[in-house]
Design an enzyme around this catalytic site. Structure first.
Site, mmCIF file in Angstrom:
data_model
loop_
_atom_site.group_PDB
_atom_site.id
_atom_site.type_symbol
_atom_site.label_atom_id
_atom_site.label_comp_id
_atom_site.label_asym_id
_atom_site.label_seq_id
_atom_site.Cartn_x
_atom_site.Cartn_y
_atom_site.Cartn_z
ATOM 1 C CD GLN A 181 7.327 -7.775 3.786
ATOM 2 O OE1 GLN A 181 6.547 -8.588 3.314
ATOM 3 N NE2 GLN A 181 7.910 -6.862 3.018
ATOM 4 N NE ARG A 234 10.592 0.975 4.888
ATOM 5 C CZ ARG A 234 10.413 -0.293 4.498
ATOM 6 N NH1 ARG A 234 10.722 -0.672 3.282
ATOM 7 N NH2 ARG A 234 9.930 -1.184 5.338
ATOM 8 C CG HIS A 289 3.053 0.501 -5.418
ATOM 9 N ND1 HIS A 289 3.216 1.595 -4.600
ATOM 10 C CD2 HIS A 289 3.693 -0.521 -4.801
ATOM 11 C CE1 HIS A 289 3.909 1.249 -3.527
ATOM 12 N NE2 HIS A 289 4.227 -0.024 -3.630
ATOM 13 N N GLY A 333 0.800 -1.217 0.000
ATOM 14 C CA GLY A 333 0.000 0.000 0.000
ATOM 15 C C GLY A 333 0.833 1.267 0.000
HETATM 16 P P1 AMP Z 1 5.922 -2.579 -1.643
HETATM 17 O O1 AMP Z 1 4.570 -1.959 -1.496
HETATM 18 O O2 AMP Z 1 7.052 -1.681 -1.308
HETATM 19 O O3 AMP Z 1 5.999 -3.939 -0.999
HETATM 20 O O4 AMP Z 1 6.090 -2.858 -3.192
HETATM 21 C C1 AMP Z 1 5.154 -3.600 -3.919
HETATM 22 C C2 AMP Z 1 5.711 -3.872 -5.293
HETATM 23 O O5 AMP Z 1 5.981 -2.646 -5.964
HETATM 24 C C3 AMP Z 1 7.031 -4.654 -5.243
HETATM 25 O O6 AMP Z 1 7.039 -5.612 -6.286
HETATM 26 C C4 AMP Z 1 8.049 -3.566 -5.473
HETATM 27 O O7 AMP Z 1 9.250 -4.031 -6.040
HETATM 28 C C5 AMP Z 1 7.313 -2.660 -6.427
HETATM 29 N N1 AMP Z 1 7.869 -1.299 -6.423
HETATM 30 C C6 AMP Z 1 8.150 -0.535 -5.340
HETATM 31 N N2 AMP Z 1 8.712 0.623 -5.725
HETATM 32 C C7 AMP Z 1 8.794 0.591 -7.076
HETATM 33 C C8 AMP Z 1 9.280 1.506 -8.072
HETATM 34 N N3 AMP Z 1 9.807 2.676 -7.752
HETATM 35 N N4 AMP Z 1 9.204 1.123 -9.367
HETATM 36 C C9 AMP Z 1 8.676 -0.071 -9.714
HETATM 37 N N5 AMP Z 1 8.186 -0.961 -8.833
HETATM 38 C C10 AMP Z 1 8.247 -0.637 -7.534
#
Ligand code: AMP
Length: 283
Positions: A64, A189, A40, A34
């Protein structure tokens, strides 16, 4: 064209019923925690091009996060996220509670090789949490395709290995890293960064680019390339570097020389209290 509403599924029972309704339609899945941003959303858009139906999940997975990590302060903005998912054509979103996902938990999925290095070395238990939750989500959603960002290079590699090792019937697809204009990789973050930290943050990517330019100019010695990259980041004392390394793009073995198989250049650093990661794949 008006976009249709995103079906919110809070429980495993609702998710299973939704999955059944899809019948033989192909399903692509984008798991997230989220606080969605363009990174995303790019994965969701990519997913729309690969399957008939797209489902995302939003779950801040307690398993995690380490004890002293940011689980409690991780941003949670589900209503806003659902609006964004609607704008990029997702059909459904799975938003379980921690109790729904882990009423009891004494069974885990562990990858024991790729997770020893890079983030795995600094975040004990992190990848065990990732592989366990992704395994559960894949079992629940039963997608044809699941999409993960190259931003989390080690994560996607570990998931690809889990899928291969455990013969999961899903195709893992990688999405490119989406960045701000100044190069900073989008991350939920980034919202933690103070203004002066935000100003310094693009140096993380600049350090990778400096090494990439040297590589493109012909340098193949991994140690020399590492020195070039590290030096850029070390100029800014606000960064506390955890690692800046060049590893094999599949096995994650440390490289001395870069050959035809290419390399993963990966960095993790604290900027104040915020831990940032980034990487470039040399192909
Ligand atoms: P997270 O919400 O951080 O767990 O990320 C969910 C998905 O989005 C994961 O597959 C991440 O690798 C991907 N993601 C996060 N940041 C980026 C970004 N800047 N560009 C592309 N994909 C991203």
């Amino acid at each position: 064209m008006a976009s249709s509403p995103v079906k919110r599924l809070n429980t495993i029972a609702e998710l299973r019923a939704w999955r059944k309704e899809q019948g033989t339609r192909t399903v692509a899945f984008v798991p997230t925690m989220g606080a969605l941003h363009e990174g995303h959303l790019s994965l969701v858009m990519q997913a729309s091009g690969l399957a008939e139906v797209v489902i995302a999940s939003i779950f801040v997975n307690p398993l995690q996060f380490g004890k002293n990590e940011d689980f409690d302060k991780y941003p949670r903005v589900v209503e806003q996220d659902i609006e964004l998912l609607k704008s990029v054509g997702a059909s459904a979103v799975f938003t379980p509670s921690a109790d729904e996902m882990y009423p009891t938990a004494s069974t885990f999925v562990v990858e024991e090789n790729l997770t020893r290095v890079l983030c795995g070395a600094f975040r004990p238990g992190h990848f065990k949490g990732v592989t366990t939750v992704v395994m559960k989500l894949l079992n629940l959603v039963q997608p044809d395709i699941a999409i993960f960002g190259q931003k989390d290079a080690q994560q996607v590699l570990v998931i690809e290995k889990m899928v291969e090792d455990l013969n999961l019937p899903v195709k893992i697809v990688r999405g490119p890293t989406i960045r701000e204009k100044d190069g900073l990789a989008l991350s939920s973050r980034n919202a933690y960064l103070k203004p002066e930290e935000r100003e310094a943050a693009p140096l993380l990517f600049k350090s990778l680019v400096a090494a990439k330019l040297a590589y493109e100019a012909g340098e193949r010695d991994a140690l020399r390339l590492t020195k070039i990259g590290r030096a850029v980041l070390e100029k800014q004392p606000a960064f506390q570097i955890q690692y800046w390394e060049i590893r094999h793009p599949k096995t994650l073995q440390l490289l001395t020389t870069i050959d035809d198989e290419g390399a993963l250049m990966a960095v993790a650093a604290y900027l104040g209290k915020t831990r940032l990661i980034d990487n470039i794949l040399l192909t």
